[in-house]
Design an enzyme around this catalytic site. Structure first.
Site, PDB file in Angstrom:
ATOM      1  N   CYS A 147       0.820  -1.208   0.000  1.00  0.00           N
ATOM      2  CA  CYS A 147       0.000   0.000   0.000  1.00  0.00           C
ATOM      3  C   CYS A 147       0.854   1.259   0.000  1.00  0.00           C
ATOM      4  O   CYS A 147       1.985   1.249   0.483  1.00  0.00           O
ATOM      5  CB  CYS A 147      -0.871   0.009   1.242  1.00  0.00           C
TER       6      CYS A 147
ATOM      7  N   ARG B 239       5.113   0.037  -6.097  1.00  0.00           N
ATOM      8  CA  ARG B 239       5.118  -0.789  -4.892  1.00  0.00           C
ATOM      9  C   ARG B 239       4.126  -1.941  -4.984  1.00  0.00           C
ATOM     10  O   ARG B 239       4.147  -2.847  -4.164  1.00  0.00           O
ATOM     11  CB  ARG B 239       4.795   0.075  -3.676  1.00  0.00           C
TER      12      ARG B 239
ATOM     13  N   TRP C 235      -3.079  -2.709  -1.468  1.00  0.00           N
ATOM     14  CA  TRP C 235      -2.685  -4.072  -1.837  1.00  0.00           C
ATOM     15  C   TRP C 235      -3.417  -4.953  -0.843  1.00  0.00           C
ATOM     16  O   TRP C 235      -3.079  -4.969   0.336  1.00  0.00           O
ATOM     17  CB  TRP C 235      -1.169  -4.202  -1.704  1.00  0.00           C
TER      18      TRP C 235
ATOM     19  N   ASN D  77      -1.858   2.233   5.826  1.00  0.00           N
ATOM     20  CA  ASN D  77      -0.985   1.110   5.447  1.00  0.00           C
ATOM     21  C   ASN D  77      -0.766   0.275   6.699  1.00  0.00           C
ATOM     22  O   ASN D  77      -0.485   0.837   7.758  1.00  0.00           O
ATOM     23  CB  ASN D  77       0.395   1.603   4.987  1.00  0.00           C
ATOM     24  N   GLY D  78      -0.843  -1.031   6.572  1.00  0.00           N
ATOM     25  CA  GLY D  78      -0.611  -1.887   7.745  1.00  0.00           C
ATOM     26  C   GLY D  78      -1.803  -2.796   7.981  1.00  0.00           C
ATOM     27  O   GLY D  78      -2.666  -2.958   7.113  1.00  0.00           O
TER      28      GLY D  78
ATOM     29  N   GLU E 208      18.547 -17.171  -6.970  1.00  0.00           N
ATOM     30  CA  GLU E 208      18.155 -15.832  -7.419  1.00  0.00           C
ATOM     31  C   GLU E 208      17.695 -15.857  -8.886  1.00  0.00           C
ATOM     32  O   GLU E 208      16.695 -15.235  -9.238  1.00  0.00           O
ATOM     33  CB  GLU E 208      19.334 -14.862  -7.213  1.00  0.00           C
TER      34      GLU E 208
ATOM     35  N   LYS F 224      13.938 -14.781 -10.013  1.00  0.00           N
ATOM     36  CA  LYS F 224      13.685 -13.686 -10.949  1.00  0.00           C
ATOM     37  C   LYS F 224      12.818 -14.163 -12.098  1.00  0.00           C
ATOM     38  O   LYS F 224      11.888 -13.495 -12.500  1.00  0.00           O
ATOM     39  CB  LYS F 224      15.032 -13.148 -11.448  1.00  0.00           C
TER      40      LYS F 224
ATOM     41  N   GLU G 123       9.205 -14.764 -10.883  1.00  0.00           N
ATOM     42  CA  GLU G 123       8.511 -13.529 -10.483  1.00  0.00           C
ATOM     43  C   GLU G 123       7.923 -12.766 -11.660  1.00  0.00           C
ATOM     44  O   GLU G 123       6.822 -12.247 -11.580  1.00  0.00           O
ATOM     45  CB  GLU G 123       9.494 -12.565  -9.801  1.00  0.00           C
TER      46      GLU G 123
ATOM     47  N   HIS H 239      19.825 -36.285  -5.860  1.00  0.00           N
ATOM     48  CA  HIS H 239      19.021 -36.705  -4.705  1.00  0.00           C
ATOM     49  C   HIS H 239      17.522 -36.535  -4.955  1.00  0.00           C
ATOM     50  O   HIS H 239      16.730 -36.568  -4.022  1.00  0.00           O
ATOM     51  CB  HIS H 239      19.447 -35.924  -3.453  1.00  0.00           C
TER      52      HIS H 239
ATOM     53  N   LYS I  59       6.430  -4.275  -3.915  1.00  0.00           N
ATOM     54  CA  LYS I  59       7.853  -3.942  -3.838  1.00  0.00           C
ATOM     55  C   LYS I  59       8.414  -4.197  -2.442  1.00  0.00           C
ATOM     56  O   LYS I  59       9.432  -4.832  -2.284  1.00  0.00           O
ATOM     57  CB  LYS I  59       8.074  -2.481  -4.250  1.00  0.00           C
TER      58      LYS I  59
HETATM   59  O1  M6R Z   1      13.191  -4.735   0.625  1.00  0.00           O
HETATM   60  P1  M6R Z   1      13.777  -6.090   0.922  1.00  0.00           P
HETATM   61  O2  M6R Z   1      15.136  -6.281   0.339  1.00  0.00           O
HETATM   62  O3  M6R Z   1      13.734  -6.421   2.387  1.00  0.00           O
HETATM   63  O4  M6R Z   1      12.803  -7.111   0.208  1.00  0.00           O
HETATM   64  C1  M6R Z   1      13.009  -8.478   0.349  1.00  0.00           C
HETATM   65  C2  M6R Z   1      12.152  -9.256  -0.619  1.00  0.00           C
HETATM   66  O5  M6R Z   1      10.803  -8.982  -0.395  1.00  0.00           O
HETATM   67  C3  M6R Z   1      12.495  -8.946  -2.081  1.00  0.00           C
HETATM   68  O6  M6R Z   1      13.836  -9.193  -2.350  1.00  0.00           O
HETATM   69  C4  M6R Z   1      11.632  -9.794  -3.005  1.00  0.00           C
HETATM   70  O7  M6R Z   1      11.961 -11.138  -2.912  1.00  0.00           O
HETATM   71  C5  M6R Z   1      11.735  -9.312  -4.440  1.00  0.00           C
HETATM   72  N1  M6R Z   1      10.460  -9.521  -5.068  1.00  0.00           N
HETATM   73  C6  M6R Z   1      12.797 -10.018  -5.227  1.00  0.00           C
HETATM   74  O8  M6R Z   1      12.820  -9.647  -6.553  1.00  0.00           O
END
Ligand code: M6R
Length: 609
Positions: free
Chosen positions: A2, A27, A75, A101-102, A482, A486, A489, A505, A604
């Site tokens: 949010c 975000r 959100w 927000n929250g 990673e 990516k 995502e 395994h 975000k």
């Molecule tokens: O702001 P942060 O680095 O704490 O965020 C951590 C994760 O939420 C963030 O890296 C998330 O996994 C991203 N979507 C990765 O691309």
């Protein structure tokens, strides 16, 4: 997640609310809303589920008049994505309007009580309870009502509240959800993210937990919930509007990948002492002696930051010799970690606002453990709550999928390994070798980026596969994780990262000609082992895209496709090997026609649990 924007001043609020909100859409959101106090204290309100740009024209035609207003992107957490559940929320008499927000944890019991007292609710959203609770205490003064109401609230909030019957103010409150006040010329701006205000002012005040701010067109003051005055320092935002704009790039994500070499450069600038084989991390000066005594490190983070932490684990164990472990923040906060006074907990986060990471930090602070932050966003909660820390200086990262911030985190962790290593057994010559290689790394990263056109071709070749393995060993095992994250995502393809040695395994059962593998196999101490893994895959007709070191001709004989990266020290290879993987995910997602910067269902920074 949010987002909040609020404006009070002499200019029309609406155009500012609109442009501010647009800058924080990155975000992640599923609905939006505006509330502006207009003539005769009429409240102009508009909220909808869906995308803001689809409504922008209509909103511009409406052009609400008024110099005081609030806006929000939601959100969904409590309550589905509907107009009723979007913000602003209001009370029974449409006097109080607020954005939040929250999460209000005790909203059910509060709602039940308020309903018994006659309040009528119109949504399923937890936030609405705040409007009715404030209404209950409202006797003409908004801030008094807010303070009294918040005493009954359990949960997290960043709040901006206006009232038609006390119209010349915005009341702002915070508990575990970021909110800041921009100080402009005859105007104040409220935002949950500095990106919303940076074109108007760079002077900001970050609210802390338990603080309530009252903004009028001519002044502001901050108190705690019991009305005790609080003096706060004004801070300066150290980046510009251009940094949150795309320029000529088609997406923020590609802009940020292209910025990866610069990110390494910014992270190491002024911090490397080549002759002494040491690094200077000013943020750790105050705890230098404490750091000499630590004999255990716990790294805590989420998502991509968590993978940076895993690379850090290899670096710290190999070069510092301190037992190091990595924990996912959401797990760490609920287990019972065994720590003692010689343990240091390092929190890695781009935003510095990730709720799980902050909760883990709180837990460690309660245990009296030394806490250190590796954070990108200056002034973020993590940077303020840790005992000491190092900024990654990656600049604003707008694309939801984190890329350049990861490079910043890796650069800091490698410097931390030198810092702590040189406090212990690390020899001068080793310190010099790492430090001098770090100075070359931005150039090597630039060279790595030159394979972008080739990677785009590979993306075309592989875009129709539905499943991918990413494999790596040692320093490049977290890079496999990673690379897979990516890809999933932003392209919504199924991808899993696995340690090369784990294939046999179980995962190898899935390998066939339709399940390609991206294998990260630079010339390093585990090269031979990786080659064996690739052969195992080839023997089962799996296709292999290898990320290999320039000059390695043999790899071409077994892999279907090869992406070359320059040679560097083994511990630093992740900063090069991850670049092709970021590009690969980006190009596939673009080819599949996805909203690369704002992937579905993601936010975000995850400011709720
Ligand atoms: O702001 P942060 O680095 O704490 O965020 C951590 C994760 O939420 C963030 O890296 C998330 O996994 C991203 N979507 C990765 O691309």
């Amino acid at each position: 997640m949010c987002g909040i924007v609020g404006y009070i001043g002499k200019k029309p609020a609406f155009p500012f609310l609109l442009s501010g909100l647009k800058r924080i859409l990155y975000r992640g959101y599923d609905s939006f809303g505006f509330g502006v106090i207009g003539k005769e204290n009429k409240l102009n309100c508009f909220k909808r589920p869906g995308k803001l740009d689809e409504w922008e024209q209509k909103l511009l035609e409406m052009n609400f008049e008024g110099n005081i207003g609030i806006a929000h992107t939601r959100w969904a957490t409590t309550g589905t994505v509907t107009e009723a559940n979007s913000h602003p929320h209001w009370d029974c008499h449409r006097n109080i309007f607020l954005v939040h927000n929250g999460i209000i944890e005790n909203y059910k019991e509060l709602k039940e009580k308020l309903e018994k007292e006659g309040h009528k609710f119109h949504s399923e959203c937890d936030t609405e309870v705040l409007a009715h609770l404030i209404e209950k205490f409202f006797k003409g003064n908004l801030e008094t009502a807010v303070r009294n109401a918040l005493k009954f609230v359990r949960g997290t909030y960043g709040l901006a509240i206006i009232a038609r019957n006390d119209p010349e103010k915005i009341v702002v409150a915070r508990n575990s959800s970021p909110i800041l006040i921009g100080i402009g010329e005859n105007e104040y701006i409220v935002a949950s993210d500095a990106a919303a205000i940076v074109d108007r002012t760079k002077k900001v005040i970050y609210l802390d937990d338990g603080e309530v701010a009252v903004l009028t067109p001519s002044r502001f003051f901050i108190t705690d919930i019991n009305q005790n005055q609080i003096e706060k320092n004004i801070k300066e935002i150290d980046w510009d509007l251009e940094e949150v704009q795309k320029g000529d790039y088609s997406h923020f994500m590609i802009k940020e990948i292209i910025e990866e070499p610069e990110t390494i450069e910014n992270a190491v600038r002024g911090r490397l002492m080549i002759e002494e084989g040491r690094v200077k991390l000013g943020g750790l000066d105050g705890i230098q002696e404490k750091l000499r005594k630590i004999n255990r490190i716990i790294l805590v983070a989420c998502g991509t930051a968590g993978y940076a932490a895993r690379v850090g684990e290899y670096m710290l164990e190999e070069y510092v010799g301190i037992p190091t472990e990595v924990d996912i923040a959401s797990e760490f906060r609920y287990r019972k970690p065994v720590v003692d006074k010689n343990t240091a907990a390092i929190f890695v986060s781009q935003s510095g606002e990730t709720a799980d990471t902050l909760a883990a930090l709180k837990e460690m602070k309660e245990k009296g453990i030394l806490t250190i932050g590796i954070t990108n966003v200056v002034g973020s909660t993590q940077s303020r709550e840790t005992d000491a820390g190092v900024y990654t200086r990656s600049g604003p990262e707008i694309a939801v999928a984190s890329t350049k911030a990861f490079l910043g985190q890796l650069a800091i962790l490698s410097m931390l390994a030198v810092y702590l290593g040189r406090q212990r057994e690390m020899a001068l010559v080793m310190g010099k070798r790492i430090v001098s290689e770090l100075t070359k790394l931005p150039e090597l990263a630039k060279e790595t980026l030159k394979s972008a056109p080739e990677i785009e071709k590979l993306a075309k070749k592989y875009k129709n596969f539905k499943n991918f393995w990413f494999i790596g060993r040692k320093y490049n095992f977290p890079i496999a994780l990673e690379g897979a994250l990516k890809l999933k995502e932003i392209s919504y393809l199924h991808a899993e990262g696995v340690a090369g040695g784990e294939l046999k395994h179980g995962p190898i059962a899935l390998i066939d000609e339709n399940f390609p593998t991206v294998a990260i196999c630079p010339l390093d101490s585990v090269y031979e082992k990786m080659i064996s893994n690739i052969q195992e895959i080839k023997a089962r007709e799996g296709k292999v895209i290898a990320v290999a070191t320039q000059g390695d001709k043999d790899i071409k004989k077994i892999a279907d496709d090869v992406i070359y990266i320059p040679k560097t020290l083994e511990m630093l290879t992740p900063m090069l090997s991850v670049i092709p993987l970021h590009l690969f995910a980006y190009y596939i997602a673009v080819l599949l026609g996805h909203d690369v910067d704002k992937p579905r269902n993601l936010a975000k920074s995850c400011t709720v649990e």
